[in-house]
Scaffold this motif. Structure first.
Motif, PDB file in Angstrom:
ATOM      1  N   ALA A  49     -11.961  17.085  -7.043  1.00  8.26           N
ATOM      2  CA  ALA A  49     -13.144  17.515  -7.792  1.00  8.26           C
ATOM      3  C   ALA A  49     -12.830  18.747  -8.629  1.00  8.26           C
ATOM      4  CB  ALA A  49     -14.288  17.800  -6.823  1.00  8.26           C
ATOM      5  N   GLY A  50     -12.119  19.698  -8.033  1.00  2.00           N
ATOM      6  CA  GLY A  50     -11.779  20.916  -8.766  1.00  2.00           C
ATOM      7  C   GLY A  50     -10.929  20.638  -9.982  1.00  2.00           C
ATOM      8  N   GLU A  51      -9.979  19.718  -9.855  1.00  2.00           N
ATOM      9  CA  GLU A  51      -9.123  19.369 -10.981  1.00  2.00           C
ATOM     10  C   GLU A  51      -9.935  18.710 -12.089  1.00  2.00           C
ATOM     11  OE1 GLU A  51      -4.965  16.875 -11.860  1.00  2.00           O
ATOM     12  OE2 GLU A  51      -5.772  17.033  -9.824  1.00  2.00           O
ATOM     13  N   ALA A  52     -10.874  17.840 -11.724  1.00  2.00           N
ATOM     14  CA  ALA A  52     -11.718  17.181 -12.716  1.00  2.00           C
ATOM     15  C   ALA A  52     -12.554  18.200 -13.478  1.00  2.00           C
ATOM     16  CB  ALA A  52     -12.626  16.158 -12.037  1.00  2.00           C
ATOM     17  N   GLU A  93     -21.214  15.030  -7.920  1.00  2.00           N
ATOM     18  CA  GLU A  93     -20.257  14.970  -6.813  1.00  2.00           C
ATOM     19  C   GLU A  93     -19.154  15.997  -6.962  1.00  2.00           C
ATOM     20  OE1 GLU A  93     -16.581  12.054  -5.719  1.00  2.00           O
ATOM     21  OE2 GLU A  93     -18.474  11.035  -6.156  1.00  2.00           O
ATOM     22  N   ILE A  94     -18.625  16.163  -8.164  1.00  2.00           N
ATOM     23  CA  ILE A  94     -17.502  17.077  -8.367  1.00  2.00           C
ATOM     24  C   ILE A  94     -17.961  18.502  -8.651  1.00  2.00           C
ATOM     25  CG2 ILE A  94     -15.997  15.212  -9.170  1.00  2.00           C
ATOM     26  CD1 ILE A  94     -16.457  16.160 -12.037  1.00  2.00           C
ATOM     27  N   GLY A  95     -19.277  18.726  -8.732  1.00  2.00           N
ATOM     28  CA  GLY A  95     -19.788  20.077  -8.972  1.00  2.00           C
ATOM     29  C   GLY A  95     -19.680  20.523 -10.413  1.00  2.00           C
ATOM     30  N   LEU A  96     -19.726  19.582 -11.357  1.00  2.00           N
ATOM     31  CA  LEU A  96     -19.558  19.922 -12.764  1.00  2.00           C
ATOM     32  C   LEU A  96     -20.642  20.867 -13.296  1.00  2.00           C
ATOM     33  CD1 LEU A  96     -17.908  19.571 -15.309  1.00  2.00           C
ATOM     34  CD2 LEU A  96     -19.136  17.436 -15.776  1.00  2.00           C
ATOM     35  N   ASN A 123     -10.788  11.938  -6.020  1.00  2.00           N
ATOM     36  CA  ASN A 123     -11.657  12.699  -5.120  1.00  2.00           C
ATOM     37  C   ASN A 123     -11.993  11.936  -3.831  1.00  2.00           C
ATOM     38  OD1 ASN A 123     -13.054  15.107  -4.528  1.00  2.00           O
ATOM     39  ND2 ASN A 123     -14.998  14.167  -5.060  1.00  2.00           N
ATOM     40  N   GLY A 124     -10.973  11.467  -3.178  1.00  2.00           N
ATOM     41  CA  GLY A 124     -11.150  10.808  -1.885  1.00  2.00           C
ATOM     42  C   GLY A 124     -11.190   9.302  -1.934  1.00  2.00           C
TER      43      GLY A 124
END
Length: 479
Positions: A90-93, A119-122, A297-298
């Protein structure tokens, strides 16, 4: 962020949700309508069962051959002029998206509804980078104004009543509605968002499907906000989970028929768009750059886990939530993660890991099976939830009180005479305590958990179920 979403602990969040009478009204209005519309549109499609099986086969085929279709999608997307990025976490995205925005000198971005983005916290990543984020989906706009998280993957603001939305718009819109009608409030949002659509430097969308043989990204909305998000800005960024693939446009059309009927109870969504590369010479509109961020992400862990792999079929329609008796009582925020309801109870521990914080989700289920009955790709959600319960037990995450209680229950179950005697005594004791009332509103000690939010029906007079069953067997075995 809502107070409910910030509260730590599933039990505490559930308690707050059950005590919120307005939340129950809001859920009943939306979920009830969704169930009725889905039942009508599915009932009018004689071949729904065949299509459902076909949808399951398509998704299983893609998952089994994910490496092949990812490579094909990337090859065709690059050929169309798009730029493809790969994100393992998620952080990389988020870093990839923020870097693209910074290179473009973006001060403002518009965002079409995307649960992957949540989901990724954008949203938080953009805020931390000092980039103004404008949610363009009407429900997401409402949630953003309220400072809350989405409570449903199709209707993010389903926890809000019309009256609450009216108050929000009057507080935040420069030219708010004068009449408290759905049409007037929608017009108020349209006036508020129009300028922001046109001044955005970057538009960010999700993806309902990725078409491997064309490298296209398919988006589906009922408001046209995705088109207004992806077309006027100079740059379009699409973020998508790697499981969103379908082999061809024909397969996408098949999946769209299942998605729309299950999600909104309609035959066709108002706006279905296939984005294939950036603007070409001679095009009157469209972005100059088109970036696609493919996010793991998993999901690779789920792919490797044969038991959890069927969850990669999910097309994010939300039907399981609408038909879940637990979700319909507590809403989405009580689940604490990005994805609520039955699918969220499976996905959250799969993506975030099984822990003392996520183990409760698998227990927020009656195992009635409605979620699997309505799933358009036949995901065995009850089986997957039982799988998480088994893993939680095996890894020692269950509270000691539960382990001791189940141990006593197992011992009692292996002593049938004592079990039957105990059941009969308990039934008679409850009838005695009830004193003629049909229901009990309070029980003592640990049993009080059963009546904290609901009444307990008093066992009827006469023999217990086990006694009646024993008598039936005796009659059947008599010569």
């Amino acid at each position: 962020m809502s107070v409910l979403a910030e509260t730590s602990g599933f039990d505490a969040r559930t308690g707050q949700a059950l005590a919120d009478a307005r939340l129950k009204i809001a859920i009943d209005r939306t979920a009830g309508t969704a169930r009725a519309k889905r039942a009508a549109i599915v009932g009018a499609w004689p071949d729904f069962a065949v299509a459902r099986e076909r949808g399951r086969e398509i998704k299983d085929h893609v998952v089994e051959n994910l490496d092949h279709y990812l490579a094909e999608f990337e090859r065709n997307a690059l050929a169309s002029g798009a730029v493809v990025h790969w994100a393992e976490t998620a952080g990389e995205a988020c870093r990839i998206v923020v870097d693209i925005c910074r290179r473009a000198g973006a001060r403002s971005v518009t965002r079409s509804k995307s649960m992957l983005g949540e989901e990724i916290g954008l949203p938080h990543a953009l805020e931390a980078a000092g980039i103004e984020r404008v949610e363009t989906d009407l429900a997401e706009h409402i949630v953003q104004l309220a400072g809350e998280r989405p409570s449903h993957i199709i209707w993010p603001a389903m926890h809000k009543t019309r009256e609450e939305i009216s108050d929000l718009f009057r507080q935040h819109h420069a030219d708010p509605h004068r009449e408290e009608t759905a049409e007037a409030m929608a017009a108020s949002a349209r006036r508020h968002l129009r300028e922001r659509f046109l001044r955005a430097d970057v538009g960010i969308s999700g993806a309902n499907f990725l078409v491997a043989d064309t490298g296209s990204v398919c988006t589906v909305t009922n408001e046209g906000n995705a088109e207004m998000t992806t077309t006027p800005p100079r740059i379009h960024i699409a973020t998508a989970g790697i499981e969103k693939l379908v082999p061809t446009a024909a397969h996408a059309a098949m999946m769209l028929r299942l998605l729309v009927r299950s999600a909104t109870g309609a035959a066709l969504t108002q706006y279905t768009t296939f984005h294939t590369g950036p603007k070409r010479a001679g095009d009157l509109d469209g972005p100059d750059e088109f970036h696609i961020v493919l996010v793991d992400n998993g999901r690779s862990r789920m792919l490797a886990d044969r038991e959890m792999r069927p969850m990669l079929r999910c097309i994010r329609c939300g039907a399981c939530m609408n038909h879940c008796p637990v979700f319909n009582q507590i809403g989405g925020h009580a689940y604490g993660g990005t994805y609520p309801g039955p699918m969220g109870a499976v996905l959250t521990p799969a993506l975030d890991g099984l822990s003392t914080e996520t183990r409760d989700l698998a227990h927020a289920c009656t195992l009635n099976g409605r979620c699997r009955e309505v799933c358009p790709v036949d995901i065995p959600l009850p089986t997957l939830l039982k799988g998480w319960r088994t893993r939680s037990w095996r890894e020692g995450l269950e509270p000691e009180t539960m382990r001791r209680g189940l141990g006593f229950w197992r011992w009692a179950g292996t002593h049938p005479r004592l079990y039957r005697l105990g059941a009969a005594l308990a039934a008679r004791a409850l009838r005695l305590v009830a004193r003629g009332r049909g229901r009990l509103g309070r029980l003592p000690l640990l049993a009080g958990a059963w009546t904290r939010y609901r009444d307990l029906p008093v066992p009827p007079a006469g023999p217990t179920f086990l006694e009646r069953e024993a008598e039936r067997l005796r009659r059947e075995t008599r010569p």
